[in-house]
Design a protein around this motif. Structure first.
Motif, PDB file in Angstrom:
ATOM      1  N   THR A  11       0.826  -1.212   0.000  1.00  0.00           N
ATOM      2  CA  THR A  11       0.000   0.000   0.000  1.00  0.00           C
ATOM      3  C   THR A  11       0.855   1.255   0.000  1.00  0.00           C
ATOM      4  OG1 THR A  11      -1.404  -1.276   1.471  1.00  0.00           O
ATOM      5  CG2 THR A  11      -2.047   0.999   1.061  1.00  0.00           C
ATOM      6  N   MET A  12       1.839   1.285   0.907  1.00  0.00           N
ATOM      7  CA  MET A  12       2.693   2.472   0.986  1.00  0.00           C
ATOM      8  C   MET A  12       3.482   2.665  -0.298  1.00  0.00           C
ATOM      9  SD  MET A  12       1.932   3.855   3.712  1.00  0.00           S
ATOM     10  CE  MET A  12       3.128   5.172   3.744  1.00  0.00           C
ATOM     11  N   LEU A  15       1.145   4.078  -2.843  1.00  0.00           N
ATOM     12  CA  LEU A  15       0.872   5.507  -2.573  1.00  0.00           C
ATOM     13  C   LEU A  15       2.068   6.359  -2.996  1.00  0.00           C
ATOM     14  CD1 LEU A  15      -0.859   5.751   0.918  1.00  0.00           C
ATOM     15  CD2 LEU A  15      -1.720   6.564  -1.270  1.00  0.00           C
ATOM     16  N   PHE A  19       2.056   9.188  -5.930  1.00  0.00           N
ATOM     17  CA  PHE A  19       2.401  10.602  -5.697  1.00  0.00           C
ATOM     18  C   PHE A  19       3.630  11.003  -6.507  1.00  0.00           C
ATOM     19  CE2 PHE A  19       0.233  10.172  -1.384  1.00  0.00           C
ATOM     20  CZ  PHE A  19      -0.939  10.712  -1.878  1.00  0.00           C
ATOM     21  N   LEU A  23       3.675  13.833  -9.306  1.00  0.00           N
ATOM     22  CA  LEU A  23       4.543  15.014  -9.236  1.00  0.00           C
ATOM     23  C   LEU A  23       5.389  15.135 -10.499  1.00  0.00           C
ATOM     24  CD1 LEU A  23       5.871  15.325  -5.589  1.00  0.00           C
ATOM     25  CD2 LEU A  23       4.347  16.848  -6.815  1.00  0.00           C
ATOM     26  N   ALA A  26       3.204  16.344 -13.173  1.00  0.00           N
ATOM     27  CA  ALA A  26       2.879  17.755 -12.967  1.00  0.00           C
ATOM     28  C   ALA A  26       4.055  18.636 -13.377  1.00  0.00           C
ATOM     29  CB  ALA A  26       2.528  18.011 -11.507  1.00  0.00           C
ATOM     30  N   LEU A  27       5.256  18.158 -13.064  1.00  0.00           N
ATOM     31  CA  LEU A  27       6.443  18.947 -13.400  1.00  0.00           C
ATOM     32  C   LEU A  27       6.591  19.040 -14.913  1.00  0.00           C
ATOM     33  CD1 LEU A  27       8.513  20.319 -11.625  1.00  0.00           C
ATOM     34  CD2 LEU A  27      10.050  18.421 -12.014  1.00  0.00           C
ATOM     35  N   PHE A  30       3.538  21.511 -15.891  1.00  0.00           N
ATOM     36  CA  PHE A  30       3.577  22.872 -15.334  1.00  0.00           C
ATOM     37  C   PHE A  30       4.988  23.398 -15.126  1.00  0.00           C
ATOM     38  CE2 PHE A  30      -0.421  21.060 -13.656  1.00  0.00           C
ATOM     39  CZ  PHE A  30      -1.293  21.922 -14.270  1.00  0.00           C
ATOM     40  N   ILE A  32       8.609  24.922 -14.849  1.00  0.00           N
ATOM     41  CA  ILE A  32       9.195  26.140 -15.394  1.00  0.00           C
ATOM     42  C   ILE A  32      10.703  25.947 -15.429  1.00  0.00           C
ATOM     43  CG2 ILE A  32       9.855  28.455 -14.622  1.00  0.00           C
ATOM     44  CD1 ILE A  32       7.040  29.128 -14.244  1.00  0.00           C
TER      45      ILE A  32
ATOM     46  N   ILE B  62      -7.814   9.953   2.197  1.00  0.00           N
ATOM     47  CA  ILE B  62      -6.862   8.830   2.190  1.00  0.00           C
ATOM     48  C   ILE B  62      -7.120   7.914   3.387  1.00  0.00           C
ATOM     49  CG2 ILE B  62      -4.429   8.230   2.473  1.00  0.00           C
ATOM     50  CD1 ILE B  62      -4.394   9.420  -0.092  1.00  0.00           C
ATOM     51  N   VAL B  66      -8.342   4.525   2.044  1.00  0.00           N
ATOM     52  CA  VAL B  66      -7.159   3.682   1.841  1.00  0.00           C
ATOM     53  C   VAL B  66      -6.726   3.006   3.137  1.00  0.00           C
ATOM     54  CG1 VAL B  66      -4.752   3.600   1.083  1.00  0.00           C
ATOM     55  CG2 VAL B  66      -6.379   5.108  -0.081  1.00  0.00           C
ATOM     56  N   LEU B  78       3.132   8.317   8.806  1.00  0.00           N
ATOM     57  CA  LEU B  78       3.932   8.197   7.582  1.00  0.00           C
ATOM     58  C   LEU B  78       3.126   8.648   6.363  1.00  0.00           C
ATOM     59  CD1 LEU B  78       6.679   7.088   6.752  1.00  0.00           C
ATOM     60  CD2 LEU B  78       5.591   4.901   6.350  1.00  0.00           C
ATOM     61  N   THR B  79       1.895   8.135   6.272  1.00  0.00           N
ATOM     62  CA  THR B  79       1.078   8.430   5.108  1.00  0.00           C
ATOM     63  C   THR B  79       0.774   9.922   5.008  1.00  0.00           C
ATOM     64  OG1 THR B  79       0.035   6.351   5.648  1.00  0.00           O
ATOM     65  CG2 THR B  79      -0.940   7.625   3.856  1.00  0.00           C
ATOM     66  N   LEU B  82       3.638  11.964   3.838  1.00  0.00           N
ATOM     67  CA  LEU B  82       3.802  11.732   2.394  1.00  0.00           C
ATOM     68  C   LEU B  82       2.790  12.554   1.603  1.00  0.00           C
ATOM     69  CD1 LEU B  82       5.336   9.862   0.350  1.00  0.00           C
ATOM     70  CD2 LEU B  82       3.372   8.345   0.492  1.00  0.00           C
ATOM     71  N   VAL B  83       1.523  12.488   2.055  1.00  0.00           N
ATOM     72  CA  VAL B  83       0.455  13.189   1.343  1.00  0.00           C
ATOM     73  C   VAL B  83       0.676  14.700   1.372  1.00  0.00           C
ATOM     74  CG1 VAL B  83      -2.002  13.727   1.379  1.00  0.00           C
ATOM     75  CG2 VAL B  83      -1.242  11.395   1.767  1.00  0.00           C
ATOM     76  N   SER B  86       3.733  15.793  -0.728  1.00  0.00           N
ATOM     77  CA  SER B  86       3.449  15.713  -2.159  1.00  0.00           C
ATOM     78  C   SER B  86       2.530  16.846  -2.586  1.00  0.00           C
ATOM     79  CB  SER B  86       2.789  14.379  -2.514  1.00  0.00           C
ATOM     80  OG  SER B  86       3.489  13.334  -1.951  1.00  0.00           O
ATOM     81  N   GLN B  89       4.314  20.213  -2.699  1.00  0.00           N
ATOM     82  CA  GLN B  89       5.163  20.262  -3.894  1.00  0.00           C
ATOM     83  C   GLN B  89       4.322  20.523  -5.140  1.00  0.00           C
ATOM     84  OE1 GLN B  89       8.540  19.953  -4.476  1.00  0.00           O
ATOM     85  NE2 GLN B  89       8.622  20.368  -2.299  1.00  0.00           N
ATOM     86  N   PHE B  90       3.228  19.794  -5.231  1.00  0.00           N
ATOM     87  CA  PHE B  90       2.346  19.928  -6.389  1.00  0.00           C
ATOM     88  C   PHE B  90       1.805  21.359  -6.477  1.00  0.00           C
ATOM     89  CE2 PHE B  90      -1.957  19.690  -8.191  1.00  0.00           C
ATOM     90  CZ  PHE B  90      -1.652  19.182  -9.437  1.00  0.00           C
ATOM     91  N   ILE B  93       4.417  23.762  -7.718  1.00  0.00           N
ATOM     92  CA  ILE B  93       4.665  23.669  -9.165  1.00  0.00           C
ATOM     93  C   ILE B  93       3.556  24.380  -9.940  1.00  0.00           C
ATOM     94  CG2 ILE B  93       4.793  22.063 -11.108  1.00  0.00           C
ATOM     95  CD1 ILE B  93       6.036  20.037  -9.128  1.00  0.00           C
ATOM     96  N   VAL B  94       2.304  24.089  -9.531  1.00  0.00           N
ATOM     97  CA  VAL B  94       1.172  24.652 -10.265  1.00  0.00           C
ATOM     98  C   VAL B  94       1.132  26.168 -10.128  1.00  0.00           C
ATOM     99  CG1 VAL B  94      -1.338  24.730 -10.406  1.00  0.00           C
ATOM    100  CG2 VAL B  94      -0.182  22.550 -10.071  1.00  0.00           C
ATOM    101  N   GLN B  96       3.525  28.204  -9.454  1.00  0.00           N
ATOM    102  CA  GLN B  96       4.652  28.838 -10.146  1.00  0.00           C
ATOM    103  C   GLN B  96       4.334  29.031 -11.623  1.00  0.00           C
ATOM    104  OE1 GLN B  96       8.315  26.725  -9.665  1.00  0.00           O
ATOM    105  NE2 GLN B  96       9.550  28.506 -10.169  1.00  0.00           N
TER     106      GLN B  96
END
Lengths: 263, 203
Positions: A11-12, A15, A19, A23, A26-27, A30, A32, B62, B66, B78-79, B82-83, B86, B89-90, B93-94, B96
Motif C-alpha cells: 500500500t505504501m 501511494l 504521488f 509530481l 505535474a512537473l 507545469f 518552469i 486517504i 485507503v 507516515l502516510t 507523504l500526502v 506531495s 510540492q504539487f 509547481i502549479v 509557479q
C-alpha cells in the motif's frame, strides 16, 4: 503473517509511486525552466556566502545578477577574472570597480602602554567591555585578533608587534574585519592609495604621546610637506583626502612618529 | 446534518480557544521566523490556511478510503507526511506556472510549510476528533475541512498579532542582550498566557 507485512508495504509503495508519478507528470506539464545562467554564475562566485554584496549569499546574488538588479562588481570578493567570466555569461560589459584593501588604523600594539593588567577572555570584544580595554589609549588595537578569526580568506595575521597585518594579495574587502573590530580600526581603502594614517585616536597630541610612542601627535608636518594638500590635521588626527592624494610620499617621509604607513 | 452552529463552534474553538500556535504550540518555527513584518507574516498565514484546508480534505479521504479498508491506521503518520509533502510540492509547481504573481507572494513560504507541524497536527487531530473506532462520525468530512480552515485562520491571526507587536518592538528600547529572539520569546509567552484566558469557554 506474510500478508500482515505485505499489505502495508504494498500500500505504501503504491501511494508513494502514485504521488511520485503525479509530481513528475505535474512537473512535465507545469514545470518552469530555471535560468541556466544562474547555476553557471554560482560556480563563478567565491561561494563564501559572506554577504558583503548585501544579498542572501552567493545564490541570491547570482539571482539578482540574472535579473539585472546587480552588477558583477557588486561582489567585492571576486577577482577580475571571475568578474569577466560572469559578465560574459550575462552578456554585459564588466563595469570595473576599484579593488579595495583593508587597513588597520593603529600602529600602537606593543608600543602603547597598558592601563591595567587584563586576565579575562582572550578576545577583543570581551576585553573592550572592561573600561574600554586594557590599553591606555582608548582607541588602540587590543591585539587578541578577533579580526584574524573572522577573516574568511586568511588575509589577516597577528604580528609580533601586537598588531594585525593585512595581506593585500589575499584581502578581498569583504568587510568582516571592519564589523568585527570593537574599536572600529579597520577601513577599506582603494588599492591605488598606498599611504594611510595608522592611528585613530582623537585625543590631544600631548596626551597621545604620553601613552603611545606610535601615535599621530597632530604636529602638522605632513600637512605642510604635502605639495597637493591632500592631508589635513582635523580633530587632533591627520586625515587623507584620497581625491587629491597622488601617492607622492612626502608625508610618509616627514612623519616623526611613523604613523603614516605605506603598504 | 448538524446545525450550522456546530461548524461555527469548531471555527471559534480552533481560532481562539485551541489556537494552534498559542495554545497547542504547533507551527512555532514560522511564528518566530517569519513574523518580523506584517506583510510576509500574513502571506505565510494565508499559505498555511490554504494548505491546512487542502491537507484536511486529502488526509481524510486517504484515511477513510485507503488506510481503514486495509487496516493500516497505525501508518497514518507516515502516510500523512507523504500526502502533505506531495501536495505542497504539487501546489508549488502549479502556482509557479499558473500565477507568477501569487508565487512571488506565497512561493517561498510554501516550501517551508512542507515541514510545518501545524499542518500535520490538524490532519492528525481531525482523525482523533471525528473518527470513532475506525468509523467516521456524522458530518465528519465537512467538520474536518472546517477545522482545517479554522486552524489556518487561527495561525494567521497569531502571525498578524505577533508581527504587529514586533514591528513596534523595532522602535522600542529593548536592552541589548534581549534584542530580537529573547524578547520575541517573551512576547510569545505573554500572548500565549492571554490566549489561555479563552480556555474556560464552553461552546
Amino acid at each position: 503473517m506474510m500478508t500482515q507485512i505485505l499489505i502495508p508495504v504494498v500500500t505504501m509503495a503504491a501511494l508513494g509511486l502514485t504521488f511520485g508519478a503525479g509530481l513528475a507528470y505535474a512537473l512535465k506539464i507545469f514545470g518552469i525552466e530555471v535560468d541556466p545562467k544562474t547555476a553557471l554564475i554560482i560556480t563563478k562566485l567565491p561561494g563564501a556566502n559572506c554577504g558583503a554584496c548585501g544579498k542572501a549569499g552567493c545564490a541570491g546574488f547570482a539571482d539578482a545578477l540574472v535579473k539585472g538588479e546587480a552588477v558583477p562588481s557588486g561582489c567585492p570578493v571576486t577577482n577580475s577574472e571571475a568578474r569577466k567570466a560572469i559578465a560574459e555569461i550575462l552578456g554585459i560589459e564588466d563595469t570595473l570597480k576599484l579593488k579595495q584593501i583593508a587597513a588597520v588604523r593603529c600602529s600602537g600594539g606593543n608600543k602603547a602602554k597598558d592601563k591595567y593588567v587584563y586576565h579575562g577572555i582572550k578576545s577583543c570584544r570581551a576585553a573592550s567591555l572592561v573600561f574600554g580595554g586594557y590599553k591606555a589609549c582608548a582607541f588602540g588595537c587590543l591585539g587578541f585578533g578577533d579580526c584574524v578569526e573572522v577573516c574568511p580568506f586568511d588575509a589577516i595575521t597577528m604580528g609580533d608587534d601586537g598588531l594585525p597585518h593585512v595581506d593585500p594579495e589575499r584581502c578581498t574587502a569583504c568587510g568582516n574585519c571592519v564589523k568585527a573590530c570593537p574599536k572600529g580600526l579597520f577601513t577599506l581603502i582603494a588599492e591605488k592609495n598606498v599611504y594611510y594614517v595608522a592611528c585613530s585616536s582623537t585625543d590631544p597630541g600631548g596626551a597621545k604621546a604620553k601613552v603611545c610612542s606610535a601615535s599621530c601627535i597632530a604636529c602638522k608636518k605632513c600637512e605642510k610637506a604635502c605639495p597637493v594638500s591632500a592631508i589635513k590635521v582635523d580633530a587632533n588626527l591627520s586625515r587623507f583626502d584620497y581625491q587629491k592624494c597622488q601617492n607622492i610620499g612626502k608625508c610618509f617621509e616627514v612623519c616623526p612618529t611613523k604613523v603614516i604607513k605605506k603598504r | 446534518m448538524d446545525s450550522i452552529s456546530a461548524y461555527i463552534s469548531i471555527i471559534i474553538s480552533t481560532v481562539f480557544i485551541n489556537n494552534f500556535i498559542l495554545s497547542r504550540f504547533l507551527g512555532l518555527c514560522p511564528f518566530i521566523g517569519v513574523s518580523k513584518s506584517t506583510g510576509p507574516a500574513v502571506s505565510m498565514g494565508i499559505a498555511v490556511t490554504f494548505v491546512t484546508t487542502m491537507a484536511s480534505i486529502l488526509t481524510w479521504t486517504i484515511y477513510e478510503f485507503v488506510l481503514i479498508p486495509f487496516g493500516l491506521e497505525y501508518l497514518r503518520t507516515l502516510t500523512f507526511i507523504l500526502v502533505i509533502a506531495s501536495f505542497v510540492q504539487f501546489a508549488e509547481i502549479v502556482i509557479q506556472k499558473k500565477s507568477p504573481a501569487l508565487y512571488r507572494v506565497l512561493g517561498i513560504y510554501l516550501a517551508l510549510i512542507t515541514t510545518n507541524c501545524a499542518v500535520f497536527g490538524v490532519a492528525v487531530l481531525n482523525i482523533d476528533m471525528f473518527f470513532l473506532h475506525g468509523k467516521p462520525l456524522a458530518g465528519s468530512f465537512l467538520k474536518s475541512v472546517v477545522q482545517g480552515f479554522g486552524a489556518g485562520a487561527g495561525f494567521t491571526l497569531a502571525m498578524l498579532l505577533m508581527s504587529g507587536i514586533r514591528e513596534r518592538l523595532e522602535f522600542a528600547e529593548v536592552p541589548r542582550c534581549m534584542k530580537d529572539a529573547p524578547i520575541t520569546f517573551i512576547v510569545a509567552s505573554l500572548m500565549s498566557l492571554a490566549f489561555l484566558g479563552f480556555s474556560g469557554f464552553k461552546i
